[in-house]
Scaffold this active site. Sequence first.
Site, PDB file in Angstrom:
ATOM      1  N   GLU A 135      -7.574  -3.765   5.227  1.00 16.35           N
ATOM      2  CA  GLU A 135      -7.556  -3.681   3.763  1.00 16.35           C
ATOM      3  C   GLU A 135      -6.558  -4.674   3.163  1.00 16.35           C
ATOM      4  O   GLU A 135      -6.776  -5.215   2.093  1.00 16.35           O
ATOM      5  CB  GLU A 135      -7.197  -2.244   3.347  1.00 16.35           C
ATOM      6  CG  GLU A 135      -8.325  -1.269   3.635  1.00 16.35           C
ATOM      7  CD  GLU A 135      -7.853   0.098   4.083  1.00 16.35           C
ATOM      8  OE1 GLU A 135      -6.976   0.167   4.966  1.00 16.35           O
ATOM      9  OE2 GLU A 135      -8.373   1.101   3.567  1.00 16.35           O
ATOM     10  N   HIS A 139     -12.176   4.179  -0.396  1.00 16.47           N
ATOM     11  CA  HIS A 139     -12.083   3.322   0.806  1.00 16.47           C
ATOM     12  C   HIS A 139     -12.808   1.993   0.606  1.00 16.47           C
ATOM     13  O   HIS A 139     -13.221   1.341   1.575  1.00 16.47           O
ATOM     14  CB  HIS A 139     -12.655   4.032   2.054  1.00 16.47           C
ATOM     15  CG  HIS A 139     -11.777   5.123   2.575  1.00 16.47           C
ATOM     16  ND1 HIS A 139     -12.245   6.314   3.058  1.00 16.47           N
ATOM     17  CD2 HIS A 139     -10.421   5.202   2.682  1.00 16.47           C
ATOM     18  CE1 HIS A 139     -11.241   7.082   3.430  1.00 16.47           C
ATOM     19  NE2 HIS A 139     -10.123   6.428   3.207  1.00 16.47           N
ATOM     20  N   ASN A 178       0.880  -1.166   0.000  1.00 14.99           N
ATOM     21  CA  ASN A 178       0.000   0.000   0.000  1.00 14.99           C
ATOM     22  C   ASN A 178       0.922   1.222   0.000  1.00 14.99           C
ATOM     23  O   ASN A 178       1.437   1.613   1.048  1.00 14.99           O
ATOM     24  CB  ASN A 178      -0.884  -0.050   1.254  1.00 14.99           C
ATOM     25  CG  ASN A 178      -1.811   1.150   1.355  1.00 14.99           C
ATOM     26  OD1 ASN A 178      -1.750   2.069   0.535  1.00 14.99           O
ATOM     27  ND2 ASN A 178      -2.655   1.142   2.367  1.00 14.99           N
ATOM     28  N   ARG A 219      -2.698  -1.912  -3.356  1.00 14.25           N
ATOM     29  CA  ARG A 219      -3.841  -1.031  -3.222  1.00 14.25           C
ATOM     30  C   ARG A 219      -3.701   0.042  -4.303  1.00 14.25           C
ATOM     31  O   ARG A 219      -2.664   0.717  -4.372  1.00 14.25           O
ATOM     32  CB  ARG A 219      -3.839  -0.397  -1.845  1.00 14.25           C
ATOM     33  CG  ARG A 219      -4.974   0.555  -1.666  1.00 14.25           C
ATOM     34  CD  ARG A 219      -4.936   1.175  -0.303  1.00 14.25           C
ATOM     35  NE  ARG A 219      -6.109   2.011  -0.129  1.00 14.25           N
ATOM     36  CZ  ARG A 219      -6.308   2.770   0.931  1.00 14.25           C
ATOM     37  NH1 ARG A 219      -5.429   2.774   1.905  1.00 14.25           N
ATOM     38  NH2 ARG A 219      -7.380   3.511   1.032  1.00 14.25           N
ATOM     39  N   ARG A 221      -7.856  17.143   4.683  1.00 14.23           N
ATOM     40  CA  ARG A 221      -8.731  17.481   3.551  1.00 14.23           C
ATOM     41  C   ARG A 221     -10.026  18.100   4.056  1.00 14.23           C
ATOM     42  O   ARG A 221     -10.520  17.730   5.124  1.00 14.23           O
ATOM     43  CB  ARG A 221      -9.050  16.212   2.754  1.00 14.23           C
ATOM     44  CG  ARG A 221      -7.899  15.743   1.889  1.00 14.23           C
ATOM     45  CD  ARG A 221      -8.172  14.390   1.271  1.00 14.23           C
ATOM     46  NE  ARG A 221      -7.421  13.345   1.933  1.00 14.23           N
ATOM     47  CZ  ARG A 221      -7.612  12.041   1.769  1.00 14.23           C
ATOM     48  NH1 ARG A 221      -8.549  11.618   0.934  1.00 14.23           N
ATOM     49  NH2 ARG A 221      -6.884  11.158   2.404  1.00 14.23           N
TER      50      ARG A 221
END
Length: 395
Positions: free
Chosen positions: A380, A182, A9, A94, A242
């Site tokens: 993940e 996500h 990732n 990912r 963000r």
Amino acid sequence: MTDAILVINAGSSSLKFAIYPDAVGPPVAILRGKIAGIGSAPVFTVKNGAGRALPQDDFPQLEKSIGLNDLVPILLDWIKAHSEGITITAAGHRVVHGGPHRDGPARVTQALLADLEALVPLAPMHQPHNLAAIRCVAATAPDLAQVACFDTSFHRTQNRLGQIFALPRKLTDEGILRYGFHGLSYEYIASILPQYLGHMATGRVIVAHLGNGASMCAMKNLRSVATSMGFTALDGLMMGRRCGTLDPGVVLFLMQHKGLTAQEIETLLYEQSGLFGVSGVSNDMVVLEASDDACAKEAIELFCYRAARELAALATDMGGVDAIVFTAGIGENSARVRRMICERLEWLGVDLDLAANELGASRIASEASSVDILVIATNEEAVIASATRSLTQKL
Ligand code: ADP
């Protein structure tokens, strides 16, 4: 020799990796590690499958300015030297953006890489690093099979209304859509939810992935119905750095009246906003929770206020909500944030068991709550390992 899968990732300043056995059954990592601070002061850490830190003194000293291209070969060498009895048979990555049609993982080919390259403008902060890692692995180990797993794929089950903006049709047709992100985290939660909820797992569930990046997903029948992130990973909830949902008029104002360039606005919205921008203290929830600063307190309050609003909006997509799942760094660890969000949702029948919440239990709804509330650690990497295994299995 045990066959194993390497999961990568790669982000802008960190590279996380894990090694999973290439075996049938729920994936359980043999090793997990991270190189943080890429581009400034890289630090390598590694843990075994049980989460115990392993000595890393023999990892080469890294130059401060070392980039991903030079790091990947060093990492692959280190893994080879420290994985006695293990052969890496495939690498799974990912990849943040798979575009409008990819509803599952894909084997890496030159054609796929070219397609994914074209999506860089839609995820400028993530996609280039994801693709760079794939290229580095291909250059270092050309015979290794590689698989790309997309954060957008899980949301491709949404109906059209969930995916389009109120923009001229021509732009929608060109792919200016609400893609959602996500997805690997949501896929993991969907895979494990029946263990917590039994047949109720197929009901109306809202998963709150609250990490540095944050989003929510409304799921019915364990599929994505709606999500808070949109065309880019900038939309929706307030995040670490963000801004989340913002009146587009603000962007026009910044350009037309404050003379900011597109690049400056990008930096402002992706790097200088969110918890960091509002608090002026940090993007890190642990730091904010420990701070007495009034702006830090306001940043946490805004984070929770916005999260509760978004959750209520997603409940509308499903005509209600049967269960809420908190996950990712903040969702899994911050009792205060979970409490502040749930307090705003009491009108929906949400009632938190305050003691269970403080203790960090996995079920935190009170007896009186008409909505189940769960805390589940996301994984993940396990989703990527499974997908990589199934796409690279020898017949
Ligand atoms: P990323 O999006 O980078 O994967 P994570 O899911 O790791 O992010 O979440 C990082 C966030 O989780 C940070 O804001 C961090 O402060 C927060 N976090 C981690 N542990 C705790 C904790 N014990 N209490 C509150 N917040 C926490």
